[in-house]
Write a protein that holds these residues in place. Structure first.
Motif, mmCIF file in Angstrom:
data_model
loop_
_atom_site.group_PDB
_atom_site.id
_atom_site.type_symbol
_atom_site.label_atom_id
_atom_site.label_comp_id
_atom_site.label_asym_id
_atom_site.label_seq_id
_atom_site.Cartn_x
_atom_site.Cartn_y
_atom_site.Cartn_z
ATOM 1 N N ARG A 107 0.841 -1.188 -0.032
ATOM 2 C CA ARG A 107 0.111 0.049 -0.060
ATOM 3 C C ARG A 107 0.718 1.207 0.031
ATOM 4 O O ARG A 107 0.515 2.194 -0.669
ATOM 5 C CB ARG A 107 -0.930 0.053 1.127
ATOM 6 C CG ARG A 107 -1.818 1.538 1.372
ATOM 7 C CD ARG A 107 -2.734 1.270 2.437
ATOM 8 N NE ARG A 107 -3.500 2.334 2.540
ATOM 9 C CZ ARG A 107 -4.660 2.565 1.963
ATOM 10 N NH1 ARG A 107 -4.963 1.520 1.194
ATOM 11 N NH2 ARG A 107 -5.447 3.653 1.978
ATOM 12 N N ASN A 108 1.779 1.293 0.757
ATOM 13 C CA ASN A 108 2.984 2.601 0.774
ATOM 14 C C ASN A 108 4.254 2.298 0.248
ATOM 15 O O ASN A 108 5.045 2.989 0.519
ATOM 16 C CB ASN A 108 2.864 2.835 2.262
ATOM 17 C CG ASN A 108 1.609 3.409 2.852
ATOM 18 O OD1 ASN A 108 0.852 4.230 2.391
ATOM 19 N ND2 ASN A 108 1.257 2.915 3.979
ATOM 20 N N GLY A 109 4.311 1.261 -0.415
ATOM 21 C CA GLY A 109 5.901 1.018 -1.094
ATOM 22 C C GLY A 109 6.382 -0.318 -0.624
ATOM 23 O O GLY A 109 5.616 -1.186 0.315
ATOM 24 N N VAL A 110 7.688 -0.531 -0.826
ATOM 25 C CA VAL A 110 8.374 -1.390 -0.105
ATOM 26 C C VAL A 110 9.753 -1.261 0.302
ATOM 27 O O VAL A 110 10.255 -0.307 -0.568
ATOM 28 C CB VAL A 110 8.286 -2.685 -0.942
ATOM 29 C CG1 VAL A 110 9.138 -2.436 -2.466
ATOM 30 C CG2 VAL A 110 8.693 -4.017 -0.552
ATOM 31 N N VAL A 111 10.472 -1.872 1.100
ATOM 32 C CA VAL A 111 11.618 -1.563 1.203
ATOM 33 C C VAL A 111 12.600 -3.034 0.797
ATOM 34 O O VAL A 111 12.264 -3.979 1.331
ATOM 35 C CB VAL A 111 12.029 -1.393 2.666
ATOM 36 C CG1 VAL A 111 13.649 -1.294 2.970
ATOM 37 C CG2 VAL A 111 11.359 -0.022 3.281
ATOM 38 N N ILE A 112 13.440 -2.744 0.139
ATOM 39 C CA ILE A 112 14.371 -3.940 -0.615
ATOM 40 C C ILE A 112 15.706 -3.952 0.420
ATOM 41 O O ILE A 112 16.573 -2.978 0.086
ATOM 42 C CB ILE A 112 14.726 -3.857 -1.823
ATOM 43 C CG1 ILE A 112 13.498 -3.710 -2.782
ATOM 44 C CG2 ILE A 112 15.601 -5.142 -2.369
ATOM 45 C CD1 ILE A 112 12.472 -4.931 -2.569
ATOM 46 N N PRO A 113 15.836 -4.648 1.291
ATOM 47 C CA PRO A 113 17.279 -4.636 2.179
ATOM 48 C C PRO A 113 18.357 -4.527 1.327
ATOM 49 O O PRO A 113 18.408 -5.526 0.533
ATOM 50 C CB PRO A 113 16.912 -5.690 3.174
ATOM 51 C CG PRO A 113 15.515 -5.879 3.291
ATOM 52 C CD PRO A 113 14.954 -5.566 1.863
ATOM 53 N N GLY A 114 19.288 -3.623 1.549
ATOM 54 C CA GLY A 114 20.639 -3.702 0.862
ATOM 55 C C GLY A 114 20.615 -3.047 -0.593
ATOM 56 O O GLY A 114 21.279 -3.018 -1.269
ATOM 57 N N SER A 115 19.147 -2.455 -0.868
ATOM 58 C CA SER A 115 19.213 -2.231 -2.228
ATOM 59 C C SER A 115 18.421 -0.714 -2.106
ATOM 60 O O SER A 115 19.082 0.513 -2.120
ATOM 61 C CB SER A 115 18.371 -3.022 -3.311
ATOM 62 O OG SER A 115 18.303 -2.640 -4.512
ATOM 63 N N VAL A 116 17.053 -0.557 -2.489
ATOM 64 C CA VAL A 116 16.304 0.510 -2.533
ATOM 65 C C VAL A 116 15.087 0.625 -1.673
ATOM 66 O O VAL A 116 14.599 -0.255 -1.055
ATOM 67 C CB VAL A 116 15.863 0.880 -3.901
ATOM 68 C CG1 VAL A 116 17.051 0.890 -4.820
ATOM 69 C CG2 VAL A 116 14.986 -0.276 -4.328
ATOM 70 N N ALA A 117 14.579 1.680 -1.630
ATOM 71 C CA ALA A 117 12.894 1.825 -0.966
ATOM 72 C C ALA A 117 12.350 2.765 -1.666
ATOM 73 O O ALA A 117 12.689 3.923 -2.385
ATOM 74 C CB ALA A 117 13.299 2.748 0.444
ATOM 75 N N VAL A 118 11.269 1.928 -1.947
ATOM 76 C CA VAL A 118 10.012 2.739 -2.765
ATOM 77 C C VAL A 118 9.056 3.080 -1.881
ATOM 78 O O VAL A 118 8.528 2.369 -1.200
ATOM 79 C CB VAL A 118 9.377 1.794 -3.925
ATOM 80 C CG1 VAL A 118 8.292 2.808 -4.771
ATOM 81 C CG2 VAL A 118 10.630 1.070 -4.716
ATOM 82 N N THR A 119 8.755 4.534 -1.962
ATOM 83 C CA THR A 119 7.903 5.040 -0.706
ATOM 84 C C THR A 119 6.797 5.957 -1.402
ATOM 85 O O THR A 119 7.014 6.777 -2.182
ATOM 86 C CB THR A 119 8.740 6.041 0.031
ATOM 87 O OG1 THR A 119 9.820 5.367 0.506
ATOM 88 C CG2 THR A 119 7.866 6.409 1.280
ATOM 89 N N ARG A 120 5.554 5.758 -1.002
ATOM 90 C CA ARG A 120 4.389 6.453 -1.516
ATOM 91 C C ARG A 120 4.760 8.195 -0.892
ATOM 92 O O ARG A 120 5.073 8.235 0.083
ATOM 93 C CB ARG A 120 3.145 6.032 -0.987
ATOM 94 C CG ARG A 120 1.921 6.853 -1.009
ATOM 95 C CD ARG A 120 0.635 6.455 -0.255
ATOM 96 N NE ARG A 120 0.113 5.222 -0.779
ATOM 97 C CZ ARG A 120 -0.454 5.000 -1.695
ATOM 98 N NH1 ARG A 120 -1.052 6.058 -2.409
ATOM 99 N NH2 ARG A 120 -1.119 3.797 -1.890
ATOM 100 N N ILE A 121 4.337 8.990 -1.891
ATOM 101 C CA ILE A 121 4.483 10.283 -1.601
ATOM 102 C C ILE A 121 3.270 11.138 -1.790
ATOM 103 O O ILE A 121 3.423 12.291 -1.397
ATOM 104 C CB ILE A 121 5.736 10.953 -2.386
ATOM 105 C CG1 ILE A 121 5.559 10.822 -3.755
ATOM 106 C CG2 ILE A 121 7.109 10.431 -2.028
ATOM 107 C CD1 ILE A 121 6.746 11.736 -4.787
ATOM 108 N N SER A 122 2.228 10.465 -2.261
ATOM 109 C CA SER A 122 0.964 11.098 -2.374
ATOM 110 C C SER A 122 -0.157 10.242 -2.626
ATOM 111 O O SER A 122 -0.197 8.810 -2.946
ATOM 112 C CB SER A 122 0.941 12.172 -3.739
ATOM 113 O OG SER A 122 1.046 11.268 -5.082
ATOM 114 N N LYS A 123 -1.547 10.610 -2.728
ATOM 115 C CA LYS A 123 -2.500 9.772 -2.535
ATOM 116 C C LYS A 123 -2.835 8.882 -3.784
ATOM 117 O O LYS A 123 -2.323 9.748 -4.913
ATOM 118 C CB LYS A 123 -3.707 10.494 -1.893
ATOM 119 C CG LYS A 123 -3.732 10.930 -0.647
ATOM 120 C CD LYS A 123 -4.957 11.602 -0.110
ATOM 121 C CE LYS A 123 -4.903 11.888 1.327
ATOM 122 N NZ LYS A 123 -6.223 12.799 1.914
ATOM 123 N N GLY A 124 -3.619 8.080 -3.952
ATOM 124 C CA GLY A 124 -3.974 7.350 -5.134
ATOM 125 C C GLY A 124 -3.266 6.033 -5.381
ATOM 126 O O GLY A 124 -2.200 5.736 -4.549
#
Length: 430
Positions: A107-124
């Motif tokens: 729902r709000n993204g995902v964290v890939i340990p040792g790589s990247v984080a994808v984070t929600r920054i707005s609604k939708g």
């Protein structure tokens, strides 16, 4: 299972190339995508074997066409359209672009340990997955779309579903250890057609240009392994294990099965269906109506004073670093050699998924095999190679034949009716 079905396929890549032409979709790549969704717990995915069998058109063996509207109610039609859209999107992105290691965004993204984080920054709504493109050594955000009603896939300009997908990409931010990153952003969409609705099926891959700072070789290796481990974490429960560490444990061979698959035979009408003679002008008409700005052709030289009126994606090449097509301009032919592999496996039937961890599980698999052969019911083996190295990329070569699909360092899928299976730790069992 028919080996290939065809769509009118459009690709807009990161360099602005806009190409259109007929492309073959491998049903085995589609089955592999569905199996991966199943392992990752996608809703309704356990029914994909039965749905493929009952929904694909039998009147038209050439085009990727459904017999009916997938379901009677609008709610179920939307559900199946979304589910099948995810299957086809993964197949297109994997088989045509080489993208792999799909990890679903929550729902709000995902964290890939040792790589990247994808984070929600707005609604939708946000994209469906983050994945890895080993050819370009970069991350990829992916969004799947499916529609029974869209009519703009082949028209000039940006289709509506692409605009919606691009908006979803803008609702997340991707960061790594050194700050903000700019993954590739692929929208993969399918316009469904049915025996009753008519029309020609269309598929679409769209990648708006994005900034990209190439990783160093060491950075790319670190991100590849991290993405692979996150992917293994996501499929481990479907194979009966808690996470990647359990899945990769040295003693997994004690619970593994051996799969032996012989090449072919696949009837030519199923392996590479031909367009009926009375429909041969259809592709030319479709590309002329589409009137895209740029085409890639093989059968006709490119005019110097205007766009082409006929396109053929077979053998197409693109200057984009993130797009390297693998179109099939002609039948690839049966495999020359049989396949043998050791797998951590699960049995997939229309009733659900059963991990293979004990002798009792294997005995159930053998009974399911007998039943599938006797009653012509679908049943598949989904397997991960024993001894997989999370730091290695999937092999470029694929064993693909009537019995299934397999390549080193990646998920495999086999038709249980067409292979021989044994327990690895106890020798042949009959």
């Amino acid at each position: 299972m028919t080996s290939y079905r065809w769509t009118m396929h459009r690709v807009y890549d990161a360099t602005g190339n806009d190409t259109l032409g007929p492309a073959a979709i491998s049903m085995w790549w589609l089955a592999r995508a569905a199996a991966e969704e199943t392992l990752q717990g996608s809703p309704l995915a356990s029914a994909w074997l039965k749905l493929f069998r009952s929904h694909l058109s039998v009147d038209d063996p050439y085009w990727f066409r459904w017999a009916e509207d997938l379901a009677q109610s609008a709610e179920l039609r939307r559900a199946y359209s979304g589910l099948y859209g995810r299957f086809v999107a993964r197949a297109l992105l994997s088989a045509h672009l080489g993208i792999n290691r799909f990890v679903s965004l929550k729902r709000n993204g995902v964290v890939i340990p040792g790589s990247v984080a994808v984070t929600r920054i707005s609604k939708g709504d946000i994209p469906d997955w983050i994945a890895w493109d080993d050819r370009a050594s970069r991350h990829v955000l992916c969004e799947a779309k499916g529609s029974l009603t869209s009519r703009d896939f082949l028209a000039p300009g940006v289709p509506k579903c692409v605009k919606e997908g691009k908006a979803q990409f803008d609702r997340v931010e991707t960061t790594g250890a050194s700050g903000k990153l700019y993954p590739a952003r692929w929208v993969a969409a399918t316009r469904w057609v049915t025996d009753h609705r008519g029309g020609t099926p269309a598929t679409l891959l769209w990648d708006p240009p994005q900034d990209h700072r190439p990783f160093s070789e060491d950075e790319a290796a670190r991100h590849r392994e991290a993405m692979t481990r996150a992917w293994l974490d996501s499929i481990a429960p479907g194979l009966g294990w808690r996470d990647a560490d359990e899945l990769l444990a040295p003693d997994r061979s004690r619970m593994a099965i051996v799969v032996n698959a012989e090449p072919g035979p696949v009837p030519p009408s199923q392996d590479w269906p031909e367009l009926p003679d009375n429909d041969l002008p259809l592709i030319a008409r479709l590309t002329e109506v589409a009137r895209l700005d740029r085409f890639v052709a093989q059968r006709r030289p490119v005019p110097s004073d205007g766009p082409q009126d006929v396109a053929d994606l077979a053998g197409a090449q693109s200057g984009s670093q993130t797009y390297q097509a693998s179109w099939l301009p002609r039948p690839r032919g049966p495999e020359a050699k049989p396949h043998q592999g050791d797998y951590i496996a699960a049995l997939a039937t229309p009733f659900g998924l059963r991990p293979m961890r004990t002798r009792a599980d294997f005995d159930l698999l053998r009974r399911a095999q007998d039943r599938a052969r006797d009653l012509e019911e679908p049943a598949m083996i989904i397997g991960l190679p024993v001894g997989m190295d999370p730091g290695a990329a999937p092999a470029q070569t694929t064993w693909l034949d009537g019995a299934g699909i397999s390549r080193k360092q990646d998920l495999a899928v086999f038709d249980l009716r067409r292979v021989k299976v044994d327990l690895l730790d106890s020798g042949p069992t009959g």
